[in-house]
Design a protein around this motif. Structure first.
Motif, PDB file in Angstrom:
ATOM      1  N   UNK A   1      -3.748 -10.070  -5.901  1.00 20.23           N
ATOM      2  CA  UNK A   1      -5.108 -10.146  -6.164  1.00 20.23           C
ATOM      3  C   UNK A   1      -5.530 -11.495  -7.085  1.00 20.23           C
ATOM      4  N   UNK A   2      -4.710 -11.611  -8.275  1.00 21.31           N
ATOM      5  CA  UNK A   2      -5.303 -12.903  -9.011  1.00 21.31           C
ATOM      6  C   UNK A   2      -5.054 -14.086  -8.100  1.00 21.31           C
ATOM      7  N   UNK A   3      -3.930 -14.286  -7.249  1.00 27.61           N
ATOM      8  CA  UNK A   3      -3.644 -15.358  -6.444  1.00 27.61           C
ATOM      9  C   UNK A   3      -4.617 -15.669  -5.563  1.00 27.61           C
TER      10      UNK A   3
ATOM     11  N   UNK B   1      -7.801 -14.494  -5.717  1.00 31.82           N
ATOM     12  CA  UNK B   1      -9.181 -15.288  -6.309  1.00 31.82           C
ATOM     13  C   UNK B   1      -8.995 -16.489  -6.783  1.00 31.82           C
ATOM     14  N   UNK B   2      -7.767 -16.949  -7.447  1.00 30.45           N
ATOM     15  CA  UNK B   2      -7.353 -18.392  -7.761  1.00 30.45           C
ATOM     16  C   UNK B   2      -7.590 -19.164  -6.504  1.00 30.45           C
ATOM     17  N   UNK B   3      -7.036 -18.763  -5.348  1.00 26.92           N
ATOM     18  CA  UNK B   3      -7.046 -19.757  -4.303  1.00 26.92           C
ATOM     19  C   UNK B   3      -8.479 -20.083  -3.941  1.00 26.92           C
ATOM     20  N   UNK B   4      -9.103 -18.978  -3.853  1.00 26.54           N
ATOM     21  CA  UNK B   4     -10.882 -19.145  -3.284  1.00 26.54           C
ATOM     22  C   UNK B   4     -11.424 -20.134  -4.330  1.00 26.54           C
ATOM     23  N   UNK B   5     -11.148 -19.865  -5.775  1.00 25.12           N
ATOM     24  CA  UNK B   5     -11.908 -20.656  -6.842  1.00 25.12           C
ATOM     25  C   UNK B   5     -11.290 -22.211  -6.675  1.00 25.12           C
ATOM     26  N   UNK B   6     -10.041 -22.316  -6.371  1.00 25.31           N
ATOM     27  CA  UNK B   6      -9.386 -23.710  -6.164  1.00 25.31           C
ATOM     28  C   UNK B   6     -10.282 -24.276  -5.122  1.00 25.31           C
ATOM     29  N   UNK B   7     -10.421 -23.684  -3.922  1.00 29.32           N
ATOM     30  CA  UNK B   7     -11.011 -24.115  -2.812  1.00 29.32           C
ATOM     31  C   UNK B   7     -12.539 -24.614  -3.140  1.00 29.32           C
ATOM     32  N   UNK B   8     -13.356 -23.730  -3.960  1.00 26.07           N
ATOM     33  CA  UNK B   8     -14.645 -23.939  -4.441  1.00 26.07           C
ATOM     34  C   UNK B   8     -14.496 -25.232  -5.347  1.00 26.07           C
TER      35      UNK B   8
ATOM     36  N   UNK C   1       0.743  -1.265   0.017  1.00 20.58           N
ATOM     37  CA  UNK C   1      -0.027   0.055  -0.015  1.00 20.58           C
ATOM     38  C   UNK C   1       0.806   1.086   0.122  1.00 20.58           C
ATOM     39  N   UNK C   2       1.938   1.173   0.678  1.00 23.14           N
ATOM     40  CA  UNK C   2       2.926   2.195   0.930  1.00 23.14           C
ATOM     41  C   UNK C   2       3.480   2.632  -0.528  1.00 23.14           C
ATOM     42  N   UNK C   3       3.737   1.635  -1.335  1.00 21.66           N
ATOM     43  CA  UNK C   3       4.454   1.751  -2.658  1.00 21.66           C
ATOM     44  C   UNK C   3       3.593   2.475  -3.747  1.00 21.66           C
ATOM     45  N   UNK C   4       2.226   2.080  -3.354  1.00 26.00           N
ATOM     46  CA  UNK C   4       1.421   2.597  -4.387  1.00 26.00           C
ATOM     47  C   UNK C   4       1.412   1.989  -5.669  1.00 26.00           C
ATOM     48  N   UNK C   5       1.753   2.996  -6.774  1.00 25.66           N
ATOM     49  CA  UNK C   5       1.653   2.403  -8.091  1.00 25.66           C
ATOM     50  C   UNK C   5       3.088   1.502  -8.503  1.00 25.66           C
ATOM     51  N   UNK C   6       3.956   1.799  -7.408  1.00 26.09           N
ATOM     52  CA  UNK C   6       5.187   1.336  -7.964  1.00 26.09           C
ATOM     53  C   UNK C   6       5.257  -0.162  -7.725  1.00 26.09           C
ATOM     54  N   UNK C   7       4.229  -0.670  -6.934  1.00 23.73           N
ATOM     55  CA  UNK C   7       3.846  -2.052  -6.679  1.00 23.73           C
ATOM     56  C   UNK C   7       2.802  -2.668  -7.352  1.00 23.73           C
ATOM     57  N   UNK C   8       2.462  -2.007  -8.479  1.00 27.11           N
ATOM     58  CA  UNK C   8       1.267  -2.433  -9.304  1.00 27.11           C
ATOM     59  C   UNK C   8       1.241  -3.783  -9.771  1.00 27.11           C
ATOM     60  N   UNK C   9       1.979  -4.088 -10.546  1.00 30.06           N
ATOM     61  CA  UNK C   9       2.207  -5.541 -10.671  1.00 30.06           C
ATOM     62  C   UNK C   9       2.235  -6.617  -9.583  1.00 30.06           C
TER      63      UNK C   9
END
Length: 155
Positions: free
Chosen positions: A21-23, A25-32, A7-15
Motif C-alpha cells: 500500500x505504501x509503495x 501511494x508513493x508511486x502515484x505521488x512520485x508521478x504527480x 489476500x489468502x494469507x490475511x493477517x499473516x501478510x500484514x506487513x
C-alpha cells in the motif's frame, strides 16, 4: 480469476500488505511530482516537512520526529544535502551531532510545493473518507505494538 496470495494469507501478510500500500501511494505521488516538474522523491517528504520552517535540527531529533531509524534519516539527509536542498554542520558542543536545515533552495521549493501538498492531502483525505478510518486503526495498531511487539507476542 487470478489467485491473490496476499489476500489468502490475511493477517499473516500484514506487513507485506502495508508495504505494498505504501509503495502504491508513493508511486502515484512520485508521478504527480514528476508531472508537476518537481525533482522530489516521496521518501524525502517527512524530513523535508520537519525542516520546512527553517529550523536546524539534529539527525537524532529528526529520526524521532519522523519515527524512522537514524541511518534512514541520515540517508535522506545526505541526499537532500547532495541535491542542494539542505545544509549540514557539526554541533559546536558535540562534534558527533550532525545538524541539518533546509537551504535557501530547499525553502524556496517548500513554498512552490505547498499548494501541491494541499491537493495531495485533500486526495488522501477523500480516500480515507471512502474507507474505514484507517488512520485511527493504524494509530491503535501502533500503540498496541508500542506496548507489546509482534516479536514478544510470538515468543
Amino acid at each position: 480469476m487470478e489467485r491473490n496470495i496476499i489476500e489468502e494469507l490475511g493477517s499473516l501478510a500484514l506487513a507485506t500488505r502495508l508495504k505494498n500500500l505504501s509503495e502504491r501511494l508513493a508511486k502515484d505521488v512520485a508521478q504527480i511530482y514528476k508531472e508537476s516538474s518537481f525533482d522530489f522523491e516521496p521518501r524525502w517528504f517527512t524530513l523535508f516537512h520537519a525542516l520546512k520552517n527553517g529550523e536546524e535540527l539534529a539527525v537524532t531529533e529528526l529520526a524521532a520526529m519522523v519515527q524512522q531509524t537514524h541511518p534512514a534519516v541520515n540517508q535522506v539527509a545526505n541526499k537532500l544535502v547532495k541535491e542542494g536542498l539542505a545544509e549540514e554542520r557539526k554541533d559546536e558542543v558535540d562534534q558527533r551531532k550532525r545538524l541539518i536545515k533546509l537551504s535557501e533552495k530547499g525553502l524556496s521549493l517548500v513554498e512552490r510545493m505547498e499548494p501541491l501538498w494541499k491537493k495531495i492531502k485533500a486526495a488522501n483525505d477523500e480516500l480515507l473518507v471512502e474507507s474505514t478510518d484507517l488512520l485511527a486503526a493504524l494509530a491503535k495498531v501502533e500503540t498496541a505494538l508500542d506496548q507489546k511487539s509482534i516479536y514478544d507476542r510470538v515468543k
